[in-house]
Design a protein around this motif. Structure first.
Motif, PDB file in Angstrom:
ATOM      1  N   ASP A   1       0.924  -0.651  -0.030  1.00  0.00           N
ATOM      2  CA  ASP A   1      -0.008   0.354  -0.165  1.00  0.00           C
ATOM      3  C   ASP A   1       0.603   1.587   0.197  1.00  0.00           C
ATOM      4  N   ALA A   2       2.503   0.965   1.322  1.00  0.00           N
ATOM      5  CA  ALA A   2       2.758   2.293   1.039  1.00  0.00           C
ATOM      6  C   ALA A   2       3.196   2.585  -0.156  1.00  0.00           C
ATOM      7  N   TYR A   3       3.739   1.553  -0.997  1.00  0.00           N
ATOM      8  CA  TYR A   3       4.223   1.397  -2.185  1.00  0.00           C
ATOM      9  C   TYR A   3       3.538   1.875  -3.705  1.00  0.00           C
ATOM     10  N   SER A   4       1.591   1.773  -3.324  1.00  0.00           N
ATOM     11  CA  SER A   4       1.389   2.216  -4.375  1.00  0.00           C
ATOM     12  C   SER A   4       0.755   3.613  -4.041  1.00  0.00           C
ATOM     13  N   ARG A   5       0.509   4.497  -2.796  1.00  0.00           N
ATOM     14  CA  ARG A   5       1.015   5.711  -2.457  1.00  0.00           C
ATOM     15  C   ARG A   5       2.077   6.313  -3.353  1.00  0.00           C
ATOM     16  N   TRP A   6       3.648   5.737  -2.899  1.00  0.00           N
ATOM     17  CA  TRP A   6       4.821   6.942  -3.239  1.00  0.00           C
ATOM     18  C   TRP A   6       4.726   6.315  -4.994  1.00  0.00           C
TER      19      TRP A   6
ATOM     20  N   ARG B   1       2.043   6.913  -6.907  1.00  0.00           N
ATOM     21  CA  ARG B   1       0.805   7.871  -7.472  1.00  0.00           C
ATOM     22  C   ARG B   1       1.019   9.422  -6.713  1.00  0.00           C
ATOM     23  N   GLU B   2       2.024   9.352  -5.553  1.00  0.00           N
ATOM     24  CA  GLU B   2       1.865  10.620  -5.007  1.00  0.00           C
ATOM     25  C   GLU B   2       3.497  11.162  -5.272  1.00  0.00           C
ATOM     26  N   THR B   3       4.113  10.864  -5.447  1.00  0.00           N
ATOM     27  CA  THR B   3       5.770  11.073  -6.005  1.00  0.00           C
ATOM     28  C   THR B   3       5.966  10.597  -7.299  1.00  0.00           C
TER      29      THR B   3
END
Length: 174
Positions: free
Chosen positions: A130-135, A137-139
């Motif tokens: 989940d953190a990788y997925s956010r990274w 999309r957001e970064t």
């Protein structure tokens, strides 16, 4: 040129790396915390020439730094991803802008400009999927000139660490 009064291993470095230099590099790759005295004992020189050689290896850029190896899983970085990043343009300006942006990301452990499919191949860490997925999309997708990316996840490390082979240097050492 060797001074006849000097001890063995006191040769000038004009000719490049010799067996003592290679031995220093090998020992420090295995344990960078060795004291100069212990390093000298291991390579077969006294402390003073060992110290001078070590400083020379640093000044010449053979040794670029010292760091601790940290187990990423022990500090909560359970995901290791291999990310191929495709750029929207492959000109000098766009490539340099994307390189600079990637260098600034702490989650990127290493990144290479590659041939073949894709523009860059990066190793990225995250706490979980989940953190990788956010990274991503957001970064990652907000970096300049990113067109697309493809990710493969590590399912287990077969070999880790960065001890470089030095055997090819031994044939050329004096």
């Amino acid at each position: 040129m060797i001074d006849p009064k000097s001890e063995p291993g006191e040769a000038s470095h004009d000719a490049g790396l010799d067996r003592y230099d290679i031995a220093i590099l090998g020992e420090l790759q295995c344990d960078a915390r060795l004291s100069n005295a212990e390093l000298a004992t291991r390579i077969g020189l006294s402390a003073a020439p060992t110290w001078r050689r070590l400083r020379w290896l640093e000044q010449q850029g053979y040794i670029t730094g010292y760091r601790a190896e940290i187990d990423r899983r022990r500090i909560g970085l359970g995901v290791l991803a291999f990310v191929r990043i495709d750029a929207d343009r492959n000109d000098a300006e766009a490539t340099q802008a994307l390189e600079a942006a990637i260098r600034a990301l702490p989650e990127v452990l290493s990144c290479h400009f590659i041939s073949g499919a894709g523009t860059f191949e990066a190793q990225v860490v995250a706490t979980d999927i989940d953190a990788y997925s956010r990274w991503v999309r957001e970064t990652l997708f907000k970096l300049p000139h990113v067109k697309d990316m493809h990710t493969s996840f590590s399912l287990g490390e077969v070999k880790a660490g960065q001890v470089l082979p030095l055997g090819h240097l031994r044939g050329t050492a004096s």
